[in-house]
Design a protein around this motif. Sequence first.
Motif, short mmCIF file in Angstrom:
data_model
loop_
_atom_site.label_atom_id
_atom_site.label_comp_id
_atom_site.label_asym_id
_atom_site.label_seq_id
_atom_site.Cartn_x
_atom_site.Cartn_y
_atom_site.Cartn_z
N PHE A 425 16.78 1.89 -4.64
CA PHE A 425 16.16 3.06 -4.03
C PHE A 425 14.67 3.14 -4.37
O PHE A 425 13.83 3.38 -3.50
CB PHE A 425 16.84 4.35 -4.51
N ILE A 426 14.34 2.94 -5.64
CA ILE A 426 12.93 3.08 -6.05
C ILE A 426 12.09 1.96 -5.44
O ILE A 426 10.96 2.17 -5.01
CB ILE A 426 12.79 3.13 -7.59
N LEU A 427 12.66 0.75 -5.35
CA LEU A 427 11.91 -0.37 -4.76
C LEU A 427 11.68 -0.15 -3.26
O LEU A 427 10.58 -0.41 -2.75
CB LEU A 427 12.66 -1.69 -4.99
N LEU A 428 12.70 0.34 -2.55
CA LEU A 428 12.54 0.61 -1.12
C LEU A 428 11.51 1.72 -0.89
O LEU A 428 10.67 1.63 0.01
CB LEU A 428 13.88 1.03 -0.50
N ALA A 429 11.57 2.76 -1.74
CA ALA A 429 10.62 3.88 -1.59
C ALA A 429 9.20 3.41 -1.85
O ALA A 429 8.27 3.76 -1.11
CB ALA A 429 10.99 5.01 -2.55
N LEU A 430 9.01 2.60 -2.90
CA LEU A 430 7.67 2.07 -3.21
C LEU A 430 7.19 1.14 -2.09
O LEU A 430 6.01 1.14 -1.72
CB LEU A 430 7.67 1.33 -4.55
N PHE A 431 8.12 0.32 -1.57
CA PHE A 431 7.77 -0.59 -0.47
C PHE A 431 7.27 0.21 0.73
O PHE A 431 6.23 -0.10 1.32
CB PHE A 431 9.00 -1.43 -0.08
N ARG A 432 8.00 1.28 1.06
CA ARG A 432 7.65 2.07 2.24
C ARG A 432 6.37 2.89 2.02
O ARG A 432 5.50 2.93 2.89
CB ARG A 432 8.80 3.02 2.59
N GLU A 433 6.26 3.52 0.86
CA GLU A 433 5.15 4.46 0.62
C GLU A 433 3.87 3.77 0.18
O GLU A 433 2.80 4.34 0.27
CB GLU A 433 5.56 5.50 -0.44
N VAL A 434 3.97 2.54 -0.36
CA VAL A 434 2.77 1.87 -0.89
C VAL A 434 2.53 0.53 -0.20
O VAL A 434 1.51 0.32 0.45
CB VAL A 434 2.89 1.65 -2.42
N THR A 435 3.51 -0.38 -0.32
CA THR A 435 3.28 -1.77 0.11
C THR A 435 2.97 -1.88 1.59
O THR A 435 2.04 -2.59 1.99
CB THR A 435 4.53 -2.62 -0.23
N THR A 436 3.77 -1.20 2.44
CA THR A 436 3.59 -1.38 3.89
C THR A 436 2.23 -0.91 4.38
O THR A 436 1.76 -1.37 5.43
CB THR A 436 4.69 -0.61 4.67
#
Length: 450
Positions: A425-436
């Motif tokens: 969950f935390i990795l997906l959230a970081l991916f969506r909110e930061v990485t993308t």
Amino acid sequence: MLLGFKSEELQLKELVLKHMKTLSRVLEGKSDVKSTKPFEAVIEILKSCKKAAVDRLFRFGVHCGVCMREPGEPVDLPCHHMFCLTCIKASLDNGQTSCPTCRQELPNDFQLRVSEDLRSTLKENGDFRRRCNGFFIDLLSTVCFKNNKPPSKEVITHLLSYLKIETEHEEVQTKDLSPFDESPDKNPVVRSVILKLLLKFSFNEVQEYLQQHLSTVEESRFVDEGDKSELYGLYINCLEDAMWEKMSLGSNKAEDLQSYNKEIEFLHFCLSELTSISETVSIQHLQYVAQLRLILTMAAQLISDKLSGKVVPDVANDFLKMVIKLCEDSGNDWYRVYLIRKISEWQGVELVQSLVKQTEFCWLFPEEIKKQNEDGGLMDQFLVYGEEYKTVRDAVAKALMDGEVEQIEEVLEQCRASPRTRAVFILLALFREVTTLYGSPNTGLHPSAE
């Protein structure tokens, strides 16, 4: 002061009773603590009581003999001088074999251990200090400023003397607004209570003194930027609180009209004087910031009311139009960020994100947010993982706005999923909110290193 003493604290209870008898005798002649002599008598006896408690609990004072702070992990040497574990360890590591204070040699078999007895005594002293601070706050709010009337000018001057500043010869905490010299609390509530009362009831009397204090802080070589920012933040919060207390929105239509008209007038001033408003730290500038924050909070509340389907009065709509003009003409996107944070706090991040597509609220968002929306950045395909993922995602989004990561940890601790799923969950959230965001050709969307 006497409430809640435990049986093992009987000596402190007797000490308080003794000082109360002294205070009773002092106040027999004149008991009005709005005037100078009775007020100073109460403070002196309170300070004497606090010092007597320290003397009774500790043989050689409450501070470490090396760093002069209250030890977090206290070590008791055979001579009964007290030190922080790290301080005395550093001293011994440098080859010293005696007490840094009295030079008594330490036994060859001496082992450095944290003293649980001292730790317990330090806690007892901290509890007593809080009692004294609590008594002082009650004295101010219920007696010195009774009936919303400030005390005498001499008492105000005395209270302002607790606004201290470091000098070349003596280090004094700039943030402590307390009658007690021994006050290691990082953020004592005493200081904000004094400042709020003074700003609320006696601003004209204290303005010059406060400006003098701010100038001294600004020029000091000893106060770091973090301490300055915290002190300025305290002033702004207290000024804003005092403004809120003088307002009575919703109580009656005539007062509502007056309040909104007053803030509309201030916004007209802001827009006409944008280039001439000084950003040097002064009481006037901090007042300006506090009033802007109050206005933006009022605007956020009106927007929330509209989103909830409430009908707002015409004068409130006029006020909101001026706020929109401020956001659009000032060139300062932090006004918008402040509004977005407030509305997110009350209505949730997801609702705020949905406003980007609504023409009525388009003004609320900085240009880069609108471009992000055009890039399709708001679509979250990971919502299929359910409510717990959504909660984590919202916490990450809020952390990005607030700059505080502790809230992410709190949400993860409450999450009932397995540790492995929480990690996903935390990795997906970081991916969506930061990485993308780095995938966007618009570099304005790329998150900062912070």
